[in-house]
Design a protein around this motif. Structure first.
Motif, mmCIF file in Angstrom:
data_model
loop_
_atom_site.group_PDB
_atom_site.id
_atom_site.type_symbol
_atom_site.label_atom_id
_atom_site.label_comp_id
_atom_site.label_asym_id
_atom_site.label_seq_id
_atom_site.Cartn_x
_atom_site.Cartn_y
_atom_site.Cartn_z
ATOM 1 N N THR A 7 -33.445 43.834 -14.051
ATOM 2 C CA THR A 7 -32.283 42.948 -13.943
ATOM 3 C C THR A 7 -32.140 42.371 -12.536
ATOM 4 O O THR A 7 -31.868 41.174 -12.362
ATOM 5 C CB THR A 7 -31.006 43.718 -14.318
ATOM 6 O OG1 THR A 7 -31.129 44.197 -15.659
ATOM 7 C CG2 THR A 7 -29.781 42.812 -14.223
ATOM 8 N N ASP A 11 -32.143 38.347 -11.612
ATOM 9 C CA ASP A 11 -31.026 37.711 -10.906
ATOM 10 C C ASP A 11 -31.505 37.037 -9.618
ATOM 11 O O ASP A 11 -31.062 35.925 -9.273
ATOM 12 C CB ASP A 11 -29.955 38.754 -10.573
ATOM 13 C CG ASP A 11 -29.245 39.270 -11.823
ATOM 14 O OD1 ASP A 11 -29.380 38.636 -12.893
ATOM 15 O OD2 ASP A 11 -28.580 40.322 -11.724
ATOM 16 N N ASP A 15 -31.522 32.926 -8.634
ATOM 17 C CA ASP A 15 -30.917 32.408 -7.411
ATOM 18 C C ASP A 15 -31.915 31.547 -6.630
ATOM 19 O O ASP A 15 -31.558 30.495 -6.080
ATOM 20 C CB ASP A 15 -30.443 33.569 -6.541
ATOM 21 C CG ASP A 15 -29.846 33.103 -5.228
ATOM 22 O OD1 ASP A 15 -28.778 32.467 -5.245
ATOM 23 O OD2 ASP A 15 -30.474 33.343 -4.169
#
Length: 509
Positions: A7, A11, A15
């Motif tokens: 995870t 993420d 970004d």
């Protein structure tokens, strides 16, 4: 596969890439894996290999000798592999050595070398000329490094198992080219090796960044003026990529980035919070980082990599001066090849130097073997050295290595024991068939080729032993065994039978 991505990694990539490109990036994980081989041009030309290749090959655009092969093909199970005609290598991993641009005669260091794919690629570029020093700090990985160098027939490599900081006093300003294939978090290998994700979760990016920073600084000290460093990772993390290069440039004003334009560009805009310290790098460093390269799995046919080419200002090191050689090269006695020879033992006269470590056994049996079976070319310009019972051809121009953990001080020639010389497998693999006075060449389709690789004794007629009758009339004795003129090992022929000398640990199971 995509559901298993950590995870925190997902993420972070969202970004960095943005949602739209991240979706393209994510889709690449569900695409089929890609497989590559690199032709070993130290043993065979591309044209000759392509003419005989049993595989379906497509060119890797960024690698001069690289090709994709089809899934389901098994190049590791073909006799050509055991002859060292190619190396199985992930296509993106071929890029750093191409950008290193090593040339014959140069002194090159592969600082983090195991298992040896890039080392053998550098060796092919050097074509047996110059000095190749390969190092890996992990002793358990060095064995694979040595085997791959031997399989590829590399003659001019020195293998170290040393901490880079301990190499500085020996190799200060010595190398023309240095490759740092740095230890990293391995994010670019998630698609290829799923267990890399578990390792990623156990090790921090900061831990690798600290090692990378040290490696870059140590490499800079060992590089000659005008030399080149190629820094590469197989990760996407800006902390391990652009940040390392920007920091290095700010600490080393005598280096600049050589822009790479055939891949995706580096991202100075990613040197920001929360991934990096904002404002920590000079405008010059940020501008030059854009010239580094990113290989993305959703933009090309390969796994994820990062590469930076760093050039040091100043005149190229060129040839070593006589004064420097006097200081660097180990003393080899008062004269070249000072051992007296009798009856045909002229193969090594005037070719390099011969010396023995204190209390070493006599080199006479080696010289006798060379005179009987080898022509003079293999050891030209080398320095023959003996450590205990083991003999090596050490590259000319190599500094003293005292105090370092040396696994191989050069091309391993063989062992001397109780007045006898036993040639090594490395010697066989590094020879060319034309350099042996007795040889057997088998077709890859000959069932005896596979039987030899399995370690079996072969029936071989005397007429099949290739020899120069004006020089070597006898067929009996050691014989260089080849597949289509490419060596695969030794055999001993006598009265129609070839005793197999293929090493047990190499045998085809």
């Amino acid at each position: 596969m995509t559901k298993q991505l950590p995870t925190l990694f997902r993420d972070k990539m969202i970004d960095l890439l943005g949602v739209e490109e991240f979706e393209q990036f994510l889709a690449s994980y569900d695409e089929a894996r890609l497989f590559g081989i690199r032709v070993n041009t130290a043993k065979i030309s591309k044209e000759e290999f392509l003419a005989k290749s049993p595989f379906t090959l497509t060119k890797v655009p960024w690698a001069a000798d690289g090709y994709y092969y089809e899934e389901g093909e098994r190049p590791g199970k073909h006799p050509y592999y055991h002859a060292g005609l190619y190396y199985i290598q992930e296509p993106s991993a071929m890029a750093p050595v191409e950008l290193l641009a090593a040339e014959p005669g140069e002194r090159v260091l592969d600082l983090c070398a195991a298992p040896g794919g890039k080392s053998t690629q550098i060796a092919a570029k050097l074509q047996g000329e110059g000095v190749l020093v390969v190092n890996d700090i992990h002793s358990d990985r060095v064995r694979a490094l040595v085997k791959n160098l031997e399989l590829s027939g590399v003659r001019n490599a020195v293998v170290l198992n040393e901490k880079p900081e301990r190499m500085l006093t020996v190799f200060q300003g010595y190398f023309d080219k240095i490759l740092i294939d740095a230890p990293c978090s391995g994010e670019g290998m998630f698609r290829k090796e799923e267990d890399m994700m578990q390792q990623w979760e156990r090790h921090s990016v900061q831990e690798f960044a600290h090692m990378q920073r040290e490696l870059l600084g140590q490499a800079a000290e060992m590089l000659a003026p005008g030399g080149r460093i190629v820094y590469s990772t197989c990760t996407f993390s800006p902390e391990e990529n652009e940040a390392q290069i920007a920091e290095f440039l700010d600490r080393h004003a005598d280096f600049h980035v050589v822009p790479v334009d055939q891949f995706g560009a580096g991202h100075p805009d990613w040197l920001r919070a929360p991934w990096c310290e904002e404002g920590a790098y000079s405008p010059r460093a940020l501008a030059e980082v854009a010239g580094t390269a990113r290989l993305w799995p959703h933009r090309l046919k390969g796994e994820g990599h990062y590469v930076a080419v760093l050039q040091r200002v100043g005149a190229s090191a060129g040839a070593v001066s006589a004064e420097e050689l006097k200081e660097r090269v180990a003393s080899a006695g008062d004269a070249d090849v000072g051992v007296k020879k009798r009856g045909g033992r002229e193969a090594l006269r005037g070719k390099g130097r011969v010396e023995a470590a204190p209390h070493a056994v006599s080199l006479e049996p080696l010289l006798a073997f060379a005179g009987e079976l080898l022509r003079s070319e293999p050891f030209a310009a080398a320095r023959l050295v003996c450590y205990g019972e083991h003999a090596y051809a050490s590259p000319a121009g190599l500094p003293e290595l005292h105090g370092l953990k040396v696994v191989r001080p050069g091309w391993y020639i063989g062992s001397l024991h109780r007045g006898r010389f036993e040639p090594s497998h490395a010697l066989a693999m590094g020879l060319r068939m034309r350099e042996a006075k007795r040889a057997l060449s088998l077709a890859s389709s000959d069932e005896r080729a596979l039987r030899y690789l399995k370690g079996e004794t072969l029936e071989v007629a005397e007429s099949e032993i290739i020899r120069d009758l004006e020089v070597t009339k006898a067929a009996k004795g050691y014989c260089l065994v080849c597949i289509e003129e490419h060596p695969i090992g030794w055999g001993k022929w006598h009265d129609g039978m070839l005793k197999n000398e293929y090493p047990p640990g190499w045998r085809w199971n």
